[in-house]
Scaffold this active site. Sequence first.
Site, short mmCIF file in Angstrom:
data_model
loop_
_atom_site.label_atom_id
_atom_site.label_comp_id
_atom_site.label_asym_id
_atom_site.label_seq_id
_atom_site.Cartn_x
_atom_site.Cartn_y
_atom_site.Cartn_z
N GLY A 7 1.04 -1.22 0.14
CA GLY A 7 0.20 -0.22 -0.23
C GLY A 7 0.83 1.27 -0.44
O GLY A 7 2.14 0.95 0.13
N GLY A 12 -2.65 2.15 5.82
CA GLY A 12 -3.78 1.84 6.86
C GLY A 12 -2.95 0.29 6.84
O GLY A 12 -3.32 -0.19 7.44
N ALA A 37 10.98 -5.60 13.11
CA ALA A 37 11.17 -4.69 12.79
C ALA A 37 12.47 -4.54 11.65
O ALA A 37 13.94 -4.26 12.44
CB ALA A 37 11.10 -4.10 13.25
N HIS A 53 3.51 2.25 16.49
CA HIS A 53 2.90 1.63 15.89
C HIS A 53 3.43 0.69 17.37
O HIS A 53 2.62 -0.25 17.88
CB HIS A 53 4.31 0.87 14.99
CG HIS A 53 3.61 1.77 13.67
ND1 HIS A 53 3.78 0.50 12.01
CD2 HIS A 53 2.94 2.93 13.15
CE1 HIS A 53 3.70 1.79 11.13
NE2 HIS A 53 2.65 2.24 11.64
N ALA A 55 2.30 1.45 20.22
CA ALA A 55 1.76 1.74 21.02
C ALA A 55 0.59 0.76 21.22
O ALA A 55 -0.69 0.27 22.15
CB ALA A 55 1.54 3.09 21.20
N ARG A 56 0.46 1.06 19.51
CA ARG A 56 -0.95 0.21 19.34
C ARG A 56 -0.50 -1.72 20.30
O ARG A 56 -1.92 -2.42 19.37
CB ARG A 56 -1.03 0.13 17.95
CG ARG A 56 -1.57 0.01 16.77
CD ARG A 56 -2.71 0.70 15.38
NE ARG A 56 -1.33 -0.31 14.34
CZ ARG A 56 -1.13 0.35 13.45
NH1 ARG A 56 -1.40 1.73 13.30
NH2 ARG A 56 -0.11 -0.32 12.55
N ARG A 57 0.41 -2.26 19.18
CA ARG A 57 0.74 -3.50 19.64
C ARG A 57 0.73 -4.51 21.07
O ARG A 57 1.19 -3.22 22.19
CB ARG A 57 2.14 -3.85 18.97
CG ARG A 57 1.64 -3.81 17.70
CD ARG A 57 3.07 -4.63 17.25
NE ARG A 57 4.57 -4.13 17.59
CZ ARG A 57 5.25 -3.22 17.21
NH1 ARG A 57 4.20 -2.89 16.17
NH2 ARG A 57 6.47 -2.94 17.60
N ASP A 86 7.91 -5.92 9.31
CA ASP A 86 7.70 -4.28 8.44
C ASP A 86 8.25 -3.77 8.69
O ASP A 86 9.35 -3.12 9.79
CB ASP A 86 6.58 -3.94 9.40
CG ASP A 86 5.50 -2.77 8.81
OD1 ASP A 86 5.71 -2.26 8.03
OD2 ASP A 86 4.98 -2.35 9.75
#
Length: 206
Positions: A7, A12, A37, A53, A55-57, A86
């Site tokens: 993307g 997203g 990472a 990122h 904080a989202r995991r 990623d």
Amino acid sequence: MIVFVSGGVRSGKSHVAEQAALALHADNLQRKLWYLATARAEEGEMATRVARHQARRDSRWHTLEAPQDLMAAWRQLGAGDTVLLDCLTLWSSQRLFADGLQRDARRAAARDAFHQLAALLADARRRDIALVVVSNDLNEELPPRDALVRWYLGELQRLHLLLARRADRVVEVVAGQTIEWKPAGQHPAGMTTEVGNTLGRGESRE
């Protein structure tokens, strides 16, 4: 299962890839869930993005860092684990230009990057590791005038070609919405799972 998620910038795609990895991990909860990472969290915008990122995991995720040597980090994974890589774009740019801008050094780095990715995909199959790979779509605009940028985009597309051929599922993310180019369990007409042409052997054309 190998999933390729691509993307544009801030499309997203990382969120979609995280959800795909969590879904795969749900089928094998006794094994570990990894975040591989490739970014170097230094300062400025990149550090902010990395922190967002992270904080989202939640605590289910175990993080490994691999700015260049993917296989060194990959060897720490166990059979049956789930891993989100990623992203391929950052890793490839760091790997391809690690030894300088001279043509011979770049060509050697491109071959090494291709073989590292091929070995990683083969080992994922062999050890039943569920793998989700994220990469950026950087070839959507007019061809760049700079020869070095054109060369890099060509090498990145070779990695994408390899990954799409080996993946079970290929997803593009546009404005947070997913387009299934290769749904799980299907191979589009004319697509093979093996690399069989010059673009698939890591050969550079400049």
